[in-house]
Design an enzyme around this catalytic site. Structure first.
Site, mmCIF file in Angstrom:
data_model
loop_
_atom_site.group_PDB
_atom_site.id
_atom_site.type_symbol
_atom_site.label_atom_id
_atom_site.label_comp_id
_atom_site.label_asym_id
_atom_site.label_seq_id
_atom_site.Cartn_x
_atom_site.Cartn_y
_atom_site.Cartn_z
ATOM 1 N N ASP A 10 46.787 51.233 -74.542
ATOM 2 C CA ASP A 10 46.788 52.525 -75.249
ATOM 3 C C ASP A 10 48.040 52.631 -76.116
ATOM 4 O OD1 ASP A 10 46.467 55.118 -76.062
ATOM 5 O OD2 ASP A 10 46.828 56.017 -74.119
ATOM 6 N N LYS A 21 42.312 50.988 -77.050
ATOM 7 C CA LYS A 21 42.066 52.156 -77.897
ATOM 8 C C LYS A 21 42.382 51.789 -79.333
ATOM 9 C CE LYS A 21 42.393 55.631 -74.369
ATOM 10 N NZ LYS A 21 43.097 56.784 -73.802
ATOM 11 N N VAL A 74 38.990 57.795 -70.881
ATOM 12 C CA VAL A 74 37.866 57.194 -70.163
ATOM 13 C C VAL A 74 38.202 56.984 -68.692
ATOM 14 C CG1 VAL A 74 36.794 56.074 -72.157
ATOM 15 C CG2 VAL A 74 38.621 54.893 -70.935
ATOM 16 N N ASP A 76 41.183 55.817 -63.811
ATOM 17 C CA ASP A 76 41.137 57.076 -63.068
ATOM 18 C C ASP A 76 41.600 58.270 -63.887
ATOM 19 O OD1 ASP A 76 43.972 56.356 -63.120
ATOM 20 O OD2 ASP A 76 44.220 57.982 -61.675
HETATM 21 P P1 IMP Z 1 49.920 52.521 -72.330
HETATM 22 O O1 IMP Z 1 51.220 52.203 -71.632
HETATM 23 O O2 IMP Z 1 49.949 53.835 -73.027
HETATM 24 O O3 IMP Z 1 49.381 51.403 -73.188
HETATM 25 O O4 IMP Z 1 48.863 52.847 -71.224
HETATM 26 C C1 IMP Z 1 48.376 51.947 -70.385
HETATM 27 C C2 IMP Z 1 48.003 52.562 -69.059
HETATM 28 O O5 IMP Z 1 47.715 53.966 -69.131
HETATM 29 C C3 IMP Z 1 46.752 51.911 -68.608
HETATM 30 O O6 IMP Z 1 47.041 50.764 -67.857
HETATM 31 C C4 IMP Z 1 46.063 52.990 -67.818
HETATM 32 O O7 IMP Z 1 46.492 52.938 -66.480
HETATM 33 C C5 IMP Z 1 46.527 54.292 -68.431
HETATM 34 N N1 IMP Z 1 45.521 54.820 -69.411
HETATM 35 C C6 IMP Z 1 45.604 54.810 -70.758
HETATM 36 N N2 IMP Z 1 44.514 55.360 -71.312
HETATM 37 C C7 IMP Z 1 43.702 55.709 -70.295
HETATM 38 C C8 IMP Z 1 42.395 56.340 -70.231
HETATM 39 O O8 IMP Z 1 41.726 56.661 -71.227
HETATM 40 N N3 IMP Z 1 41.889 56.538 -68.971
HETATM 41 C C9 IMP Z 1 42.569 56.194 -67.834
HETATM 42 N N4 IMP Z 1 43.777 55.611 -67.854
HETATM 43 C C10 IMP Z 1 44.357 55.387 -69.074
#
Ligand code: IMP
Ligand code: MG
Length: 176
Positions: free
Chosen positions: A102, A130, A152, A158
């Site tokens: 994300d 994403k 999602v 979760d």
């Molecule tokens: P980032 O550090 O923002 O790239 O986020 C990564 C982590 O955030 C993922 O490993 C997920 O655990 C959580 N995450 C990000 N987007 C979602 C979502 O849409 N649903 C559930 N968990 C999410």
């Protein structure tokens, strides 16, 4: 109650995981990579991916948390536990397996830490990515599905600890 509309069915996930397994097997042929699962989100993906491959692997897990509800907090907890894996990471080819890319914060911080621990090579495999601009540029080497910027759940993902066990990936609308 099962929430949200189905974004990916069980059959779609199964077919894609099989393709990823084949591609990853080809890439690492003759090597013994360490598969590093990012818990808890990668639980099902990691297990299904491993079973879709024909390769000797080592398996490790790290528990990282950055989300509170549907928002990324910008704070990443759990990285320090990685240091205990130091011995098993040094000199190894590591494949990080995570549920979703994300903002990019989790995977960039994790990659930096693995480099410090002396990993010889680091690659990333995510089930979902994403489509929005990541805050921190991170490139996944294998991506299951690119999705819109929606929250999602299911197949490991979760919302406040719920819905991980759903067999499909679903869009959670109006999550609070
Ligand atoms: P980032 O550090 O923002 O790239 O986020 C990564 C982590 O955030 C993922 O490993 C997920 O655990 C959580 N995450 C990000 N987007 C979602 C979502 O849409 N649903 C559930 N968990 C999410
Ligand atoms: Mg995660």
């Amino acid at each position: 109650m099962t929430p949200g509309r189905i974004l990916l069915t069980q059959a779609q996930i199964r077919a894609r995981v099989r393709q990823l397994g084949k591609s990853i097997t080809r890439h690492y042929r003759g090597q013994r990579p360490v598969f590093l699962g990012v818990m808890n989100g990668a639980l099902f993906f990691l297990a299904d991916l491993l079973r879709a491959m024909d390769l000797e692997t080592e398996i490790s897990c790290v528990q990282l948390t950055s989300y509170a509800g549907t928002q990324s907090t910008g704070q990443l907890a759990g990285l320090a536990d990685l240091d205990a894996l130091g011995e098993s990471i040094a000199g190894r080819h590591v494949l990080i397996v995570d549920d979703i890319l994300d903002t990019g914060r989790t995977l960039s911080a994790l990659t930096a830490r693995l480099k410090k621990l002396g990993a010889a090579d680091i690659k990333i495999c995510v089930l979902l990515e994403k489509r929005r601009q990541h805050e921190i540029p991170v490139k996944a080497d294998w991506t299951g599905f690119k999705i819109a910027d929606e929250f999602v759940v299911g197949y490991g993902l979760d919302f406040k600890g719920r819905y991980r066990g759903l067999k499909q990936v679903r869009v959670l609308e109006n999550a609070v």
